[in-house]
Design an enzyme around this catalytic site. Structure first.
Site, short mmCIF file in Angstrom:
data_model
loop_
_atom_site.label_atom_id
_atom_site.label_comp_id
_atom_site.label_asym_id
_atom_site.label_seq_id
_atom_site.Cartn_x
_atom_site.Cartn_y
_atom_site.Cartn_z
N ASP A 1 0.85 -1.20 0.00
CA ASP A 1 0.00 0.00 0.00
C ASP A 1 0.88 1.24 0.00
OD1 ASP A 1 0.91 -0.31 2.59
OD2 ASP A 1 -0.98 0.26 3.54
N TYR B 1 2.73 4.77 0.95
CA TYR B 1 3.26 5.32 2.20
C TYR B 1 2.19 6.19 2.85
CZ TYR B 1 7.80 3.87 0.30
OH TYR B 1 8.84 3.15 -0.23
N PHE C 1 6.71 1.35 -3.69
CA PHE C 1 8.06 1.56 -3.17
C PHE C 1 8.64 2.94 -3.48
CE2 PHE C 1 7.70 -3.07 -3.78
CZ PHE C 1 7.88 -3.49 -2.47
N HIS D 1 10.92 -9.80 1.41
CA HIS D 1 10.57 -8.38 1.22
C HIS D 1 11.76 -7.50 1.60
CE1 HIS D 1 8.39 -4.58 1.83
NE2 HIS D 1 7.47 -5.09 1.04
#
Length: 265
Positions: free
Chosen positions: A104, A106, A117, A230
């Site tokens: 999702d 920031y 990202f 991740h």
């Protein structure tokens, strides 16, 4: 490759943070809601082919719209800015060469730009996951870490940076993970998978970091899939560092006759 539109202006008719129709709008005008929304989405740079995919998701979009409307009415601040919510869909499906799936946006005002990202070029310090991505990029292909977090150059080359939830409440990470976005973004991933296996182009290489992203792998059967931990500081040392996702993606592209990605930011 089709050019990625740079015009992110918000149409004057767009109410703040309204990015999809409500279920009432869809049910009241089953054939008329889409032309109105198509015009708005295209004004935000969404590729026409993705608008056509969204057209078939009316009831599911309506459920997301209901949730967003209720949250707005309750005074929540929703991020990112409306014109950025669908920015990942500015790359036409036939031009997608690499798909990178995030979770999702920031949840900090001014940070999200609609690309997983990535963050606004003015943000300092950089998000820690992105710092780790840059570290692996340097170790993998020798590119020095950028000072900013805007990954628009990747987008322009056909790297789709897709969050599975396209909105978030300010200050509350993961707050929109259960409002129905996964059905919308799942349809996007499924369309890329279908196009690739049908020889129509689209997402020849998928980069899936972490279990959340890896849950979409069944939709990409037949595509090269690069999986690892991740890049979050909580997991990067458990398999992300040293996974060489950037060079491996380029190797896969070249083996299929595609040009490699220039991962310079």
């Amino acid at each position: 490759m089709s050019s990625v539109p740079n015009d992110r202006s918000v149409p004057a008719s767009a109410p703040p943070a309204v990015v999809v129709p409500t279920s009432a709008e869809v049910s009241a005008d089953p054939s008329g809601w889409f032309p109105r929304w198509r015009e708005r989405w295209m004004g935000w740079g969404v590729a026409p082919a993705w608008c056509d995919v969204l057209a078939g998701l009316g009831p599911r979009l309506g459920r997301v719209g209901d949730e967003l409307a209720a949250r707005l009415a309750a005074g929540e601040r929703i991020l990112p800015a409306p014109q950025h919510v669908f920015r990942a869909l500015s790359v036409p499906p036939e031009d997608v060469r690499v798909l990178i799936i995030g979770q999702d946006p920031y949840p900090t005002e001014g940070h999200p730009i609609g690309l997983a990202f990535a963050c606004d070029a003015s943000v300092r310090p950089l998000p820690r996951s992105l710092v780790n991505i840059y570290r692996e990029l340097a170790d993998d292909v020798g590119l020095a870490p950028a000072a900013h977090g805007d990954l628009s150059r990747w987008l322009a080359q056909g790297v789709m940076l897709l969050n599975t939830s396209l909105t978030v409440t300010r200050g509350e990470a993961g707050s929109h993970s259960r409002i129905g976005w996964h059905e919308i973004t799942g349809a996007v991933v499924a369309e890329l998978g279908r196009r690739g296996t049908a020889g129509q182009g689209g997402a020849p290489v998928a980069v899936l970091w972490g279990r959340h992203a890896q849950g979409f792998a069944p939709l990409l059967e037949g595509h090269p899939v690069i999986e690892s931990a991740h890049p979050s500081p909580l997991s990067a040392r458990r398999g992300f560092f040293g996974s060489r996702p950037f060079s491996r993606a380029n190797e896969a592209l070249i083996s299929m006759g595609y040009d490699p990605i220039d991962w310079t930011v």
